[in-house]
Design an enzyme around this catalytic site. Structure first.
Site, PDB file in Angstrom:
ATOM      1  N   ARG A 298       0.830  -1.208   0.000  1.00 23.08           N
ATOM      2  CA  ARG A 298       0.000   0.000   0.000  1.00 23.08           C
ATOM      3  C   ARG A 298       0.861   1.254   0.000  1.00 23.08           C
ATOM      4  NH1 ARG A 298      -4.807  -2.262   4.086  1.00 23.08           N
ATOM      5  NH2 ARG A 298      -5.926  -3.354   2.407  1.00 23.08           N
ATOM      6  N   TYR A 442      -5.963  -1.266  -6.850  1.00 21.43           N
ATOM      7  CA  TYR A 442      -5.409  -2.470  -6.220  1.00 21.43           C
ATOM      8  C   TYR A 442      -4.765  -2.213  -4.864  1.00 21.43           C
ATOM      9  CZ  TYR A 442      -0.907  -1.547  -8.752  1.00 21.43           C
ATOM     10  OH  TYR A 442       0.247  -1.025  -9.260  1.00 21.43           O
ATOM     11  N   GLU A 443      -4.491  -3.336  -4.168  1.00 22.33           N
ATOM     12  CA  GLU A 443      -4.074  -3.362  -2.760  1.00 22.33           C
ATOM     13  C   GLU A 443      -5.149  -2.752  -1.859  1.00 22.33           C
ATOM     14  OE1 GLU A 443      -1.861  -5.282  -2.616  1.00 22.33           O
ATOM     15  OE2 GLU A 443      -0.920  -5.059  -4.558  1.00 22.33           O
ATOM     16  N   GLY A 444      -6.400  -2.985  -2.223  1.00 26.80           N
ATOM     17  CA  GLY A 444      -7.522  -2.426  -1.487  1.00 26.80           C
ATOM     18  C   GLY A 444      -7.931  -1.118  -2.126  1.00 26.80           C
ATOM     19  N   GLN A 449      -9.545   1.819   1.795  1.00 26.40           N
ATOM     20  CA  GLN A 449      -8.582   2.578   2.591  1.00 26.40           C
ATOM     21  C   GLN A 449      -9.298   3.604   3.466  1.00 26.40           C
ATOM     22  OE1 GLN A 449      -5.513   1.387   2.337  1.00 26.40           O
ATOM     23  NE2 GLN A 449      -6.270   0.087   0.698  1.00 26.40           N
TER      24      GLN A 449
END
Length: 603
Positions: A298, A442-444, A449
């Site tokens: 992230r 991506y990565e959440g 977030q």
């Protein structure tokens, strides 16, 4: 063809004049001998690698993309990528901040942070191949057994092997509790793993001898949901007892995604067909280990958009100085030409300044977070380690979401500076926009977030960490509150700090009664928090600039244009970008009903 010049002067400003990172590093025994000259020298060479080796491959890599062979399941990367990676390995760059116990150079993480930004500016798609390895390395360095570390970390540090994180499945994205990949225990202590993963960046390629996949899967007796997830090492090639490569494992690429951007990176569909893996950490505790990798990712994704913001700004600025179009509204500026350069037009400057303000603010925050991460790992004082971890935990979703939202806005506006030419591939601007778009997902996703920030990191501890950041602002306000030259920077952050406290309290009360209120407000809340953090760093940067300008005046010498530019950018940020917080706080307070009491709309 796009250009790129590593922003070494601004990096040095943040490192040595704003944050004084060497002082922090010297408090850690492993970096007691570190000095500014060493950091600067390494970054100068790193900048040369980014600008001279990877940047020239960015456009061609995007055009060619990756090639998938359905018969062999192999993936060929674009021309030049493999040779550039070989240079990367031969130069020792993968080992830059890795543990010397595993062949690393042991340089501070902040050095890698700056290098990574430059690589993202130069060629995000290429950098993702070695970049994913850093997260896999971190997870194994924290949770791997001594045997696993001895087997894998030396090769990952050297760059001979790369790594991935295999989370997402076709039927579930962020909701990993729904995953179906299974792990069956074998008599020898290994596991047979079966399932399918998608969207695996750098999941298959021809640049390294082996790929170490970190795979989330369920044991056969695992409890349902997220509490039943375990983490496994599943190498592309099995590794023999002596460390040599053995047989091909049952994990392979089943196809490549056809994507909007980052064409030079292989986003793979991964088939796991009875592959042999080894457990990392404790059974059913896979998310604990995976979050080491995910949090690193992230921060890395925020860094990707920071890099794209910088390179898009550089190209838009060069174009705006050269392109002539119409006359200035206040009269001709280039009287020897048939029209003025478009940089004289106010709105062109607005777009350029937006990108510059977001790049320089993002750089300050990213480097600050790298120092926090170094303290978490290496500071001798347990309280400093704990406090740094707490602050980093709160700032991580801001880095990921605020920087990537800003990055997409900035690259789009820099594309706009080019007018119709920005839409044409040969200028490179449309690629920056396409590449930046994935970083918000991506990565959440950035909504995830935002929920993490407001729900967990702020309301989860009754705003305790936010109050600690507020103390940093309070200290700056106390130091500069009576300085008239700083009032245009100090007053806005002091006011917003008080408003954030009130807003957080309101949302906490509403969320206690109805959790959807948190979901409705979270995205706007994160953006307000992002401006609060940026405002703090921009006020500090203005403080340094004003001090240096005053010193030049007292010595009756011209002020360094660098500081004049920094001050002017700070003024723009507070005048044109920071005020967004007023409307965001209003919409954050608008409540969940205007979103959820809308069944007739979607009937």
């Amino acid at each position: 063809m796009p250009i790129y010049t590593p922003p070494l002067r601004d990096m040095q400003f943040v490192l040595h004049e704003l944050l004084h990172v060497v002082d922090d590093l010297k408090a850690m025994p492993k970096h007691a001998d570190m000095d500014a000259d060493t950091i600067n020298a390494v970054l100068e060479e790193a900048g040369k690698f980014a600008a001279e080796v990877t940047q020239p491959l960015n456009v061609s890599g995007d055009t060619e993309g990756c090639t998938y062979d359905s018969d062999t399941h192999d993936v060929k990367t674009p021309a030049g990528f493999k040779a550039a990676y070989r240079q990367f390995v031969e130069g020792g760059w993968p080992a830059l901040s890795a543990d010397p116990a595993f062949g690393g150079q042991g340089l501070p993480l902040v050095v890698s942070q700056c290098f990574n930004e430059m690589l993202n500016s130069a060629n995000q798609a290429w950098w993702m191949y070695p970049g994913l390895t850093q997260g896999a390395y971190a997870a194994l360095h924290t949770y791997g057994t001594p045997e696993q570390q001895a087997t894998y970390l030396h090769k990952m540090t050297s760059g001979e092997w790369t790594g991935t994180m295999c989370l997402t499945e076709p039927h579930c994205g962020t909701d990993l509790g729904l995953m179906r990949t299974r792990a069956e225990a074998l008599p020898d202590g290994t596991y047979k793993i079966t399932g399918n993963k998608i969207f695996i960046s750098a999941g298959e390629h021809d640049m390294a001898d082996n790929i170490i996949h970190l795979v989330l899967a369920r044991l056969t007796d695992a409890p349902p949901g997220i509490k039943g997830v375990s983490l496994f090492i599943v190498p592309k090639f099995n590794v023999n007892q002596d460390g040599s490569l053995g047989s091909r494992n049952g994990i392979y690429c089943g196809g490549l995604e056809h994507k909007m951007g980052i064409h030079g990176n292989a986003t793979a569909q991964i088939v796991i067909d009875g592959a042999i893996g080894t457990l990392v950490g404790q059974p059913n505790k896979g998310m604990q280990a995976m979050f080491v990798m995910m949090n690193a990712a992230r921060l890395g994704v925020g860094n990707q958009s920071l890099g794209l913001t910088e390179v898009a700004y550089q190209n838009a600025l060069a174009y705006a100085k050269d392109r002539i179009q119409m006359r200035s509204l206040s009269g001709p500026k280039a009287k020897d030409k048939p029209a003025d350069p478009i940089i004289v037009h106010p709105d062109v400057r607005r777009m350029l300044l937006t990108a510059r303000a977001y790049a320089e603010g993002g750089r300050a925050l990213a480097i600050y977070c790298a120092i926090l991460l170094e303290k978490v790992h290496s500071h001798p004082d347990e309280k400093v380690r704990k406090d740094s971890d707490e602050m980093l935990s709160m700032l991580t979703p801001i880095v990921k979401a605020f920087l990537t939202d800003n990055g997409f806005q900035a690259t789009t506006q820099c594309q706009q500076v080019f007018g119709g030419h920005g839409y044409i591939k040969e200028w490179g601007m449309e690629q920056f926009v396409r590449d930046a778009r994935i970083n918000m997902i991506y990565e959440g996703t950035n909504t995830i977030q935002s929920l993490d920030l407001l729900g967990r990191k702020v309301l989860g501890n009754n705003g305790a960490t936010l109050k600690k950041f507020g103390k940093l602002i309070g200290a700056l306000v106390q130091d500069e509150g009576v300085n008239e030259k700083m009032s245009e920077f100090i007053t806005p952050i002091a006011v917003l700090g008080e408003q954030m406290t009130k807003l957080t309290t309101e949302l906490g009360f509403k969320g206690f009664q109805n959790a959807d209120e948190v979901g409705a407000a979270a995205v706007d809340y994160l953006r307000v928090a992002g401006h609060l953090v940026f405002g703090y760093f921009w006020a500090r940067m203005a403080q340094v600039a004003l001090r240096e300008i005053a010193a030049a005046e007292s010595e009756k010498r011209p002020a360094d244009p660098f500081y004049l530019a920094k001050l002017q950018t700070a003024r723009f940020y507070f005048a044109r970008l920071f005020p967004e917080t007023a409307s965001l706080m209003r919409t954050a307070r608008s409540g969940a009903s205007v979103l959820l009491d809308t069944d007739a709309v979607f009937a």
